[in-house]
Design a protein around this motif. Structure first.
Motif, short mmCIF file in Angstrom:
data_model
loop_
_atom_site.label_atom_id
_atom_site.label_comp_id
_atom_site.label_asym_id
_atom_site.label_seq_id
_atom_site.Cartn_x
_atom_site.Cartn_y
_atom_site.Cartn_z
N ASN A 212 9.17 1.00 21.37
CA ASN A 212 9.15 1.99 21.65
C ASN A 212 7.74 2.34 21.24
O ASN A 212 7.35 3.07 19.88
N PRO A 213 6.80 2.16 21.88
CA PRO A 213 5.04 2.23 21.98
C PRO A 213 4.91 4.20 21.80
O PRO A 213 6.24 4.44 22.56
N ASN A 214 3.72 4.32 20.91
CA ASN A 214 3.63 5.15 20.32
C ASN A 214 2.56 6.24 20.94
O ASN A 214 1.90 6.03 22.03
N GLY A 215 1.50 6.87 20.45
CA GLY A 215 0.13 6.64 20.54
C GLY A 215 -0.99 5.81 20.75
O GLY A 215 -0.54 4.31 20.09
N LEU A 216 -1.57 5.80 21.57
CA LEU A 216 -2.98 5.06 22.35
C LEU A 216 -3.74 5.92 22.36
O LEU A 216 -4.01 6.62 22.86
N LEU A 264 2.59 5.88 10.94
CA LEU A 264 1.40 5.69 12.11
C LEU A 264 2.26 6.09 13.10
O LEU A 264 3.52 6.24 14.45
N ASP A 265 1.37 7.92 14.04
CA ASP A 265 1.86 8.08 15.48
C ASP A 265 0.58 8.35 16.45
O ASP A 265 0.16 7.02 16.61
N GLY A 266 0.36 9.66 16.17
CA GLY A 266 -0.76 9.41 16.92
C GLY A 266 -1.91 9.63 16.96
O GLY A 266 -1.71 9.20 15.10
N PHE A 267 -3.21 9.29 17.53
CA PHE A 267 -3.89 9.09 17.02
C PHE A 267 -5.55 9.48 18.09
O PHE A 267 -5.38 8.73 18.80
N ARG A 268 -6.81 9.60 17.00
CA ARG A 268 -7.64 9.32 17.96
C ARG A 268 -8.56 8.25 17.50
O ARG A 268 -8.82 8.27 16.20
N VAL A 269 -10.31 8.12 18.06
CA VAL A 269 -11.27 7.27 17.69
C VAL A 269 -12.44 8.33 18.13
O VAL A 269 -12.66 8.70 18.96
N ARG A 328 3.18 16.40 7.09
CA ARG A 328 3.39 14.97 8.25
C ARG A 328 2.15 15.27 9.12
O ARG A 328 2.73 15.95 9.77
N CYS A 329 0.91 14.59 9.11
CA CYS A 329 0.61 14.35 10.69
C CYS A 329 1.61 13.71 11.67
O CYS A 329 1.35 12.51 11.59
N ALA A 330 1.16 14.18 12.84
CA ALA A 330 2.25 13.61 13.78
C ALA A 330 0.97 13.27 14.99
O ALA A 330 1.10 12.05 15.27
#
Length: 361
Positions: A212-216, A264-269, A328-330
């Motif tokens: 189940n890969p999620n954010g990338l 851990l869910d979505g993220f940005r760099v 919660r931040c998704a």
């Protein structure tokens, strides 16, 4: 009545619920959560994070009324943000010029992740029913980019990112088909892969060993791809892969382990390579109950009130900052005219904070 902090406080909780119901999301709704400078919601976990906290910037609540906010994508030419409200089967639009919050698309095939491609078009992961990745053309028509791999349907496309060469990368876990709250329950036909759509439309399974890969997201130089594994062992994790010139991913390395039971869910760099990650409790329960009012109750291992927000990690995976939120931040996105406004899609609401960082993409 316009939504201001003064009249919200005077309404009380019942009045606020009534005000945000129905079509109230079309009104301006900025609420400053903390009055003090610097905002105590922005926590410095390492001195290196201090330069990213703007002394006179506060966390603002921009809109509410969603059931599960996800997948924000910013469009700088028009100055608006799109985000998904998955259970309500719609995509919402926040106009930062007019400070309005309206429905952009409904129904939306239970859209989850969204992204802007290099030509300014909307890329969407429809994670249930249609189970596909689409592109919205400038005339509003929708082009299907991927819905099957090797003759079988995709599971539930979740999050998506567009590389500078125009290739589109997305994750395909099971969340959109394992129940009837965020779509329709269905049997999976694929392993839970990470895919790449090439310029010629060919679909490639790039990563096949994550559950189940999620954010990338990519590193600023796009030489590394980071992917959340939702069913990581023993905790949710972010894995780092080296990205080859031919679009392959290799040298799998664990970068972050949410050992505090964070979700851990979505993220940005950002441009410095830091990872700004949606965070909250992963829902894991303690092994033994406690007695509450004569009942045995199983508590969370990681309490929501301690974990809800955005955790910031440096490129080496060390936590350096935390933005505390009441929900919660998704997922999140950098936006604003200068790319330094952090938009945070968080459960029922959309929050924003100006920071001393800019998004890498």
């Amino acid at each position: 009545m316009g939504m201001t902090r003064r009249n919200i406080l005077s309404m009380g909780s019942a009045g606020l619920v009534a005000a945000v119901a129905g079509k109230a999301w079309g009104q301006s709704f900025p609420v400053v959560l903390n009055q003090r400078y610097p905002d105590p919601s922005v926590e410095i976990l390492d001195p290196s994070f201090a330069k990213y906290r703007i002394y006179s910037a506060s966390v603002e609540k921009l809109a509410t009324g969603m059931r599960w906010a996800e997948g924000p994508a910013y469009f700088p030419e028009e100055g608006y943000l799109l985000l998904s409200d998955i259970p309500n089967n719609r995509i919402m639009k926040y106009d930062e010029v007019n400070e309005t919050f309206t429905v952009f698309r409904s129904p939306a095939n239970f859209a989850n992740g969204n992204a802007r491609d290099r030509e300014g078009r909307l890329i969407t992961c429809e994670h249930s029913v249609t189970r596909r990745v689409t592109r919205t053309e400038r005339d509003g028509t929708i082009t299907v980019l991927a819905d099957r791999f090797e003759g079988k349907r995709l599971n539930a496309p979740n999050d998506v990112v567009v590389k500078s060469d125009g290739t589109i990368w997305f994750t395909d876990p099971l969340f959109g088909i394992h129940g009837n709250y965020e779509g329709e329950q269905a049997e999976p036909e694929q392993a839970t892969n990470v895919y790449r759509i090439d310029a010629d439309g060919k679909l490639n399974a790039v990563i096949t060993d994550l559950v189940n890969p999620n954010g990338l997201a990519f590193s600023p130089d796009e030489k590394k791809l980071y992917v959340v594994e939702w069913k990581g062992t023993p905790n949710r994790s972010i894995w780092s892969y080296d990205v080859g010139a031919d679009g392959t991913a290799s040298n799998k390395t664990k970068l972050i382990d949410a050992a505090d039971f964070g979700a851990l869910d979505g993220f940005r760099v950002d441009r410095d390579g830091n990872l700004w990650c949606g965070y909250g409790s992963n829902g894991a329960l303690k092994e033994k109950p406690i007695s509450v009012a004569g009942r045995d109750v199983y508590e969370l291992k990681g309490k929501s009130e301690d974990l809800d927000g955005v955790m910031v990690f440096n490129p080496q995976g060390k936590p350096i900052g935390f933005i505390r939120l009441p929900e919660r931040c998704a997922n999140l996105a950098f936006g604003g005219p200068k790319g330094n406004r952090l938009y945070m899609a968080s459960s029922h609401s959309l929050y924003a904070l100006y920071v001393g960082a800019q998004g890498a993409v």
